[in-house]
Design an enzyme around this catalytic site. Structure first.
Site, PDB file in Angstrom:
ATOM      1  N   LYS A 226      64.411  42.871  69.162  1.00  0.00           N
ATOM      2  CA  LYS A 226      64.621  44.070  68.613  1.00  0.00           C
ATOM      3  C   LYS A 226      64.632  44.193  67.078  1.00  0.00           C
ATOM      4  CE  LYS A 226      67.127  48.543  69.118  1.00  0.00           C
ATOM      5  NZ  LYS A 226      68.323  49.203  69.936  1.00  0.00           N
TER       6      LYS A 226
ATOM      7  N   SER B 189      67.063  53.345  72.273  1.00  0.00           N
ATOM      8  CA  SER B 189      66.026  53.076  71.119  1.00  0.00           C
ATOM      9  C   SER B 189      65.660  51.635  71.263  1.00  0.00           C
ATOM     10  CB  SER B 189      67.350  53.021  69.764  1.00  0.00           C
ATOM     11  OG  SER B 189      68.177  51.738  70.247  1.00  0.00           O
TER      12      SER B 189
ATOM     13  N   SER C  28      71.008  52.156  74.805  1.00  0.00           N
ATOM     14  CA  SER C  28      69.501  51.882  74.286  1.00  0.00           C
ATOM     15  C   SER C  28      68.845  50.558  74.784  1.00  0.00           C
ATOM     16  CB  SER C  28      69.661  51.641  72.732  1.00  0.00           C
ATOM     17  OG  SER C  28      69.902  52.753  72.006  1.00  0.00           O
TER      18      SER C  28
END
Lengths: 96, 493
Positions: free
Chosen positions: B80, B155, B179
């Site tokens: 990420k 996210s 997330s």
């Protein structure tokens, strides 16, 4: 309690943000709706309840006060928008 | 049809690598061919690092020849874009950090590098991890591989989409209010958020420091255990990481649930829960019961306050963490050069997107003079009550089992203009962050539109082993995790 456009402008100043008239209106409207939802917390009796800042028990983490290797200044400055010698460079702070 | 390399899991590839049936270089080539064929539709990545990956693959292949391989050696991972890799652009999904190149590795990256894993690239995300749909990414949203008109969740939407679309073998995400778990649920993959303090946050760009935690996004539960083994542990660079022994999590993976009691909180099965999700989760619970678990209805009475508590605490912490983006030390700076104050304000106004600004405003308001007691302090007190709910629950059960998200993935654009309705979708995931608990989402079915749904298991502090065991037992007795999107796009790579 209603959040006014003036409140939004004040909070924007505190947060170092700038909004145009349309954004101020949009944020005033959205923040009011969100804060109104938060009002439901008022229904919870929290008398004598200790606030939690973390979920896991933590205490201060100390280490020996010894000099350790850190990033050299040229590495630290590599991402700086502006720099000179070993300093970050910023626009004028005080008008003469 | 035989499985392509890019479709495989860490544990499958590890075996092939150790038996010298494939090289890491071949795996990387296979993954990048897959990326080439589907990435245009999915947009899971912000940055691809093919050259670096090939270099890592050569190191890994050398290590395998020398018989020094670990579980992750030679495995292509997607990281990420909120986790710093030295020398690799790390944007956090924001214009503010569009050109930021970290001069150091996050601790999790150091640990992964020590096993010679391969980095395929940095995955798409909501800006500064603020969002549940990936739509707040400055670089445009990642798409759900099961239906590219829909959101992948957020996210860590890029991480979940990359794993689901087989554009990597596994991924690391971060979870502040769901997330990792919510996008895992929406994309039909496994997502694990460890106990707060289990994994070092050093080098994870901060959103809400009392809630953030890094964790794996994987194709199955065994891979989640393998990645967790690697990234867990105390780190002197993160004073909130906990000095506690790391067990071998793969040892927790047994195929039965004997001796486990699952608590089913009635507050999670209420109006607003999609009926198909409810059915899938209840069927899932029955499956775990069949494998030997006891089922008990429990109550977590403060659940209904969790979203309000979270959306006061997280923005309060965020507005303080994001004060560092001032155009001085790194990141974007506006061209305006009149004076310092104006430079700060214009830089921040141009560098941050609307959702980040909204949360900075919320947090600043909640902390400002006259409102602190009514909002931040009150929320922190109710947070204590939410923690107590779980403490009480774990007196009568080993795990709390719930849906991960109230409904499957919605369409891109459907909720973007109504922030509150998007916040309310986090209802089932935020409580575990507030209480610091380890939790997992595993695929538990597909709705009539073919969209995946997830079952969430929440454990007591540092009881990742029970969480993994329950998830593994469920997964091994079902086959939801074996389904993959883009069937037609599977080509011989």
């Amino acid at each position: 309690m209603k959040i006014t456009k003036k409140d939004v402008e004040h909070v924007a100043t505190l947060a170092r943000l700038r909004f145009d008239e349309g954004e101020v209106e949009l944020f005033t409207d959205q923040l009011n709706k969100i804060m109104e939802y938060f009002e439901k917390l008022k229904n919870v009796d929290t008398t004598g309840v200790v606030p939690s800042t973390h979920a896991v028990d933590l205490s201060n983490a100390f280490r020996e006060d010894a000099v350790k290797k850190s990033l050299p200044s040229d590495e630290s400055l590599k991402n700086a928008p502006d720099s000179e010698q070993t300093f970050f460079k910023v626009p004028k702070i005080i008008e003469v | 049809m035989t499985k392509q390399l890019y479709q495989m899991t860490i544990h499958e590839l590890n075996k092939l690598l150790e038996d010298k049936k494939v090289s890491s270089g071949e795996i990387v080539e296979s993954v990048f061919k897959r990326i080439e064929s589907v990435e245009e539709k999915v947009h899971a990545y912000i940055t691809l690092t093919y050259d670096l990956a090939m270099q890592h693959a050569r190191d890994a292949d050398g290590r395998i020849l020398r018989k020094e391989a670990g579980f992750l050696t030679g495995i292509p991972l997607a990281i990420k874009d909120i986790i710093c890799i030295s020398g690799v652009k790390t944007t956090c999904g924001s214009k503010m950090l569009e050109n930021f190149i970290p001069p150091y590795d996050a601790t999790v990256i150091k640990k992964i590098k020590s096993q010679s894993a391969v980095f395929a690239g940095k995955t798409n995300m909501d800006e500064f991890a603020m969002g549940s749909s990936n739509e707040t990414s400055f670089f445009g949203p990642a798409r759900n591989p099961w239906d590219t008109e829909r959101i992948p969740g957020g996210s860590s939407g890029g991480s979940a989409a990359a794993v689901a679309a087989d554009e990597c073998i596994a991924s690391l995400g971060s979870d502040t209010g769901g997330s990792i778990r919510q996008p895992a649920s929406h994309c039909g993959v496994v997502g694990l958020k460890p106990t707060y303090g289990r994994v070092s946050r050093f080098g994870l760009i901060a959103f809400a420091s009392s809630l953030d935690q890094i964790g794996p996004v994987t194709k199955d539960v065994e891979d989640a255990a393998i990645l967790l083994n690697c990234i867990s542990g105390f780190d002197p660079m993160d004073s909130t990481s906990v000095n506690r022994e790391v067990p071998d999590y793969t040892k927790a993976l047994v195929k039965n649930a004997k001796g486990l009691t699952l608590g089913i909180p009635k507050e999670y099965f209420v109006e607003g829960l999609d009926p198909e999700v409810e059915k899938a989760v209840r069927d899932g619970i029955r499956e775990i019961e069949k494998q030997g678990a006891k089922i008990k209805e429990i109550s977590l009475p403060h659940t209904q306050y969790a979203v309000a508590v979270y959306y006061l605490i997280a923005p309060a912490e965020a507005c303080s963490n994001l004060a560092r983006y001032d155009g001085v030390k790194y990141g974007y700076r506006s061209d305006c050069k009149s004076n310092l104050r104006e430079m700060y304000e214009i830089t921040r106004s141009e560098g941050f997107g609307p959702e980040v600004k909204r949360r900075i405003m919320l947090g600043t308001y909640a902390l400002s003079a006259g409102y602190y007691d009514a909002y931040y302090k009150k929320a922190s007190q109710v947070r204590t009550l939410i923690c107590r709910d779980f403490e009480n629950a774990f007196k009568e059960c080993d795990l709390v089992v719930t849906p991960t998200a109230p409904a499957p993935a919605y369409r891109v654009g459907e909720k973007i203009s109504d922030p509150l309705s998007m916040y309310l979708d986090d209802i089932f995931t935020v409580p575990a962050n507030l209480a610091g608990l380890p939790c997992i989402s595993v695929p538990c079915g597909f709705n009539d539109k073919g969209l995946p749904m997830g079952l969430q298991g929440i454990g007591n502090l540092f009881e990742e082993e029970k969480v993994l065991r329950c998830a593994y037992c469920f997964e091994q007795n079902t086959d939801w995790h074996l389904r993959r999107p883009f069937k037609d796009a599977v080509s011989a790579c």
